[in-house]
Design a protein around this motif. Structure first.
Motif, mmCIF file in Angstrom:
data_model
loop_
_atom_site.group_PDB
_atom_site.id
_atom_site.type_symbol
_atom_site.label_atom_id
_atom_site.label_comp_id
_atom_site.label_asym_id
_atom_site.label_seq_id
_atom_site.Cartn_x
_atom_site.Cartn_y
_atom_site.Cartn_z
ATOM 1 N N ARG A 1 -11.520 7.353 0.899
ATOM 2 C CA ARG A 1 -10.927 8.709 1.155
ATOM 3 C C ARG A 1 -9.423 8.514 1.441
ATOM 4 O O ARG A 1 -8.976 9.459 1.463
ATOM 5 C CB ARG A 1 -11.763 8.965 2.578
ATOM 6 N N LEU A 2 -8.792 7.242 1.683
ATOM 7 C CA LEU A 2 -7.464 7.239 1.784
ATOM 8 C C LEU A 2 -6.738 7.288 0.519
ATOM 9 O O LEU A 2 -7.209 6.533 -0.450
ATOM 10 C CB LEU A 2 -7.343 5.886 2.433
ATOM 11 N N LYS A 3 -5.833 8.050 0.320
ATOM 12 C CA LYS A 3 -5.088 8.287 -0.972
ATOM 13 C C LYS A 3 -3.537 8.109 -0.658
ATOM 14 O O LYS A 3 -2.813 8.967 -0.199
ATOM 15 C CB LYS A 3 -5.118 9.863 -1.426
ATOM 16 N N MET A 4 -3.153 6.954 -0.683
ATOM 17 C CA MET A 4 -1.552 6.553 -0.400
ATOM 18 C C MET A 4 -0.754 6.921 -1.506
ATOM 19 O O MET A 4 0.658 7.415 -1.183
ATOM 20 C CB MET A 4 -1.653 5.137 -0.138
ATOM 21 N N VAL A 5 -1.065 7.303 -2.623
ATOM 22 C CA VAL A 5 -0.499 7.874 -3.666
ATOM 23 C C VAL A 5 -1.085 9.333 -4.141
ATOM 24 O O VAL A 5 -2.116 9.282 -4.606
ATOM 25 C CB VAL A 5 -0.138 6.998 -4.795
ATOM 26 N N TRP B 1 8.122 5.184 -3.325
ATOM 27 C CA TRP B 1 7.066 5.149 -2.537
ATOM 28 C C TRP B 1 6.058 4.465 -3.654
ATOM 29 O O TRP B 1 5.095 3.808 -3.366
ATOM 30 C CB TRP B 1 6.338 6.379 -2.059
ATOM 31 N N THR B 2 5.753 5.095 -4.860
ATOM 32 C CA THR B 2 5.046 4.515 -5.713
ATOM 33 C C THR B 2 5.071 3.055 -6.055
ATOM 34 O O THR B 2 4.145 2.282 -6.204
ATOM 35 C CB THR B 2 5.071 5.426 -7.173
ATOM 36 N N ALA B 3 6.477 2.601 -6.194
ATOM 37 C CA ALA B 3 6.757 1.231 -6.450
ATOM 38 C C ALA B 3 6.145 0.379 -5.322
ATOM 39 O O ALA B 3 5.814 -0.479 -5.257
ATOM 40 C CB ALA B 3 8.212 1.018 -6.588
ATOM 41 N N CYS B 4 6.327 1.018 -3.810
ATOM 42 C CA CYS B 4 6.102 0.391 -2.679
ATOM 43 C C CYS B 4 4.466 0.134 -2.900
ATOM 44 O O CYS B 4 4.113 -0.923 -2.304
ATOM 45 C CB CYS B 4 6.369 1.090 -1.690
ATOM 46 N N SER C 1 3.164 13.821 2.160
ATOM 47 C CA SER C 1 4.562 14.377 2.317
ATOM 48 C C SER C 1 5.593 13.638 1.988
ATOM 49 O O SER C 1 6.602 14.092 1.597
ATOM 50 C CB SER C 1 4.810 14.543 3.824
ATOM 51 N N LEU C 2 5.480 12.176 1.602
ATOM 52 C CA LEU C 2 6.254 11.288 1.039
ATOM 53 C C LEU C 2 6.781 11.740 -0.453
ATOM 54 O O LEU C 2 7.881 11.682 -0.689
ATOM 55 C CB LEU C 2 5.765 9.855 0.989
#
Length: 432
Positions: free
Chosen positions: A417-421, A303-306, A263-264
């Motif tokens: 399994r975690l996809k932060m981006v 967010w990508t830069a974070c 959602s970010l």
């Protein structure tokens, strides 16, 4: 109409008198008990109610603007208040649905509230068509109190700026304007309904069937009443109960985090208050996101830069950290990336001596300290972070608490399994 204007005027006068009395009591307490300034301020704000509680929460989530001791103290600023008698709630419903018979809309409204916060009270109900719903009803007088309080705060700000011209936070009036913008949005349930619609559309467009949010019944919703589908489930903070509904509690948490991270980048706004009360595991195994009154907005690029910053941190690449810090924030001056990198190395070298991989596994207080230190370094170089940047880290702290319950022996951030981006092209209805 004249009666309402007169009544609101009298309520404003009474509110100013109440504020003066509470402030005087705080002065007596300071003189006799000598509490810390931050603690006294938090207790006073809680005594003053809705507007000041929200102001305290704003302080807690904005370390780039307020001193560390205040940010930490206001982490405990609670938004739970005593419930109002049902007769008050009935009056609001009658006012908002004027000209309609409530019995023609609802076959049942539970007089006992599901919850009561500073701005609204929540009741279970059932529509005459048979659907179970939740009514979020704004408490009487909240809007009048809000505008009265904000005027008092604005007046006090002007006095302070005149009395102390060199005050550290020279942009106090800008801060008050930001607070006003956020709080006015929070008392407009039509905007909250739009936040819910946007989130559901994001789930549909992204094909996410593992999560959901309450459907809004727009025909029975107004600025002061929000009628939503009722979701049945359990909190993610009770491992034993979660285990009854899901074979793998870790997967439950990863699904919730993947949905939020998506959602970010793909939603107009992100849920900025996803604590234990606003995230649940439903009986059918889906993750339920509720209460979209507080949302943030962030460019996907930030967010990508974070994330790139956190990756560089784990690999102790301070130059990459500095470059991505510049991408996260804004500056009007030329920055020497190497000098910034050297400052970051001094900040993080002690923290990372043991194991750089543990940075995201720190306890919440440590992570909050790291965030404030990082923002401090950036500000010394003239970098101004987005106003919703701290809300990101606040949510990371919430996720940290979920991890301690659902996956205490697992490094979630190392889980494939975690996809932060999310590398998905935003749809036309999404931001940008």
């Amino acid at each position: 109409m004249k009666r309402n204007i007169l009544f609101d005027g009298l309520r404003s006068v009474a509110r100013i008198g109440e504020t003066v009395i509470v402030a005087a009591q705080a002065g007596v307490k300071y003189a006799t008990e000598k509490p810390s300034n931050a603690k006294l301020m938090r207790e006073t704000f809680e005594s003053l109610g809705s507007t000041y509680i929200k102001l305290g929460q704003f302080i807690a989530s904005t370390p780039s603007l307020f001193p560390r001791e205040y940010v930490q103290e206001f982490q405990g600023c609670l938004d739970q208040t005593p419930s109002l008698p049902f007769s008050y709630i009935q009056q609001v419903l009658a006012d908002e649905f004027e000209g309609k018979n409530l019995n023609e809309i609802f076959s049942f409204i539970d007089e006992k509230p599901l919850g009561s916060a500073s701005i609204a009270q929540v009741h279970a109900a059932r529509l005459v068509t048979g659907e179970d719903v939740v009514l979020k009803v704004q408490k009487p007088g909240v809007e009048t109190i809000l505008y009265t309080d904000l005027n008092v705060v604005h007046w006090a700000t002007k006095l302070l700026e005149k009395a102390v011209p060199k005050i550290k936070f020279a942009s106090l009036s800008d801060i008050v304007d930001e607070i006003k913008t956020r709080m006015v949005r929070e008392v407009d349930f039509i905007e909250e309904a739009q936040n819910l619609d946007d989130f559901i559309q994001y789930l549909n467009v992204s094909g996410n069937q593992a999560a959901t949010a309450p459907k809004v019944y727009h025909q029975f919703s107004t600025r002061r009443v929000l009628t939503m589908q009722r979701l049945y489930g359990v909190s993610l903070t009770d491992f034993d109960v979660v285990k009854k509904y899901a074979k793998d509690p870790t997967q439950v948490l990863i699904t919730a985090m993947n949905t939020w991270f998506g959602s970010l980048m793909l939603c107009k706004s992100f849920h900025a208050d996803l604590h234990a009360g606003n995230l649940m595991l439903l009986e059918d195994g889906r993750i339920g996101f509720i209460d979209f009154g507080i949302v943030g907005q962030l460019n996907p690029e930030v967010w990508t830069a974070c994330m790139a910053f956190m990756d560089a941190l784990q690999h102790t690449n301070y130059t990459a950290m500095a470059e991505n810090m510049l991408k996260m924030g804004m500056t009007h001056q030329k920055i020497d990336t190497q000098v910034l990198a050297d400052d970051l190395e001094r900040l993080f070298s002690g923290v990372l001596l043991a194991d750089p991989q543990e940075i995201l596994s720190s306890n919440p207080a440590d992570l909050n300290d790291i965030m404030m230190d990082m923002i401090g370094v950036g500000e010394r170089h003239g970098i101004k972070f987005p106003r919703d940047f701290a809300l990101l880290f606040k949510q990371m702290l919430y996720f940290d608490r979920f991890m301690r319950v659902l996956a205490p022996y697992t490094d979630i951030y190392a889980d494939q399994r975690l996809k932060m981006v999310h590398n998905i092209e935003p749809a036309s209805f999404l931001k940008h």
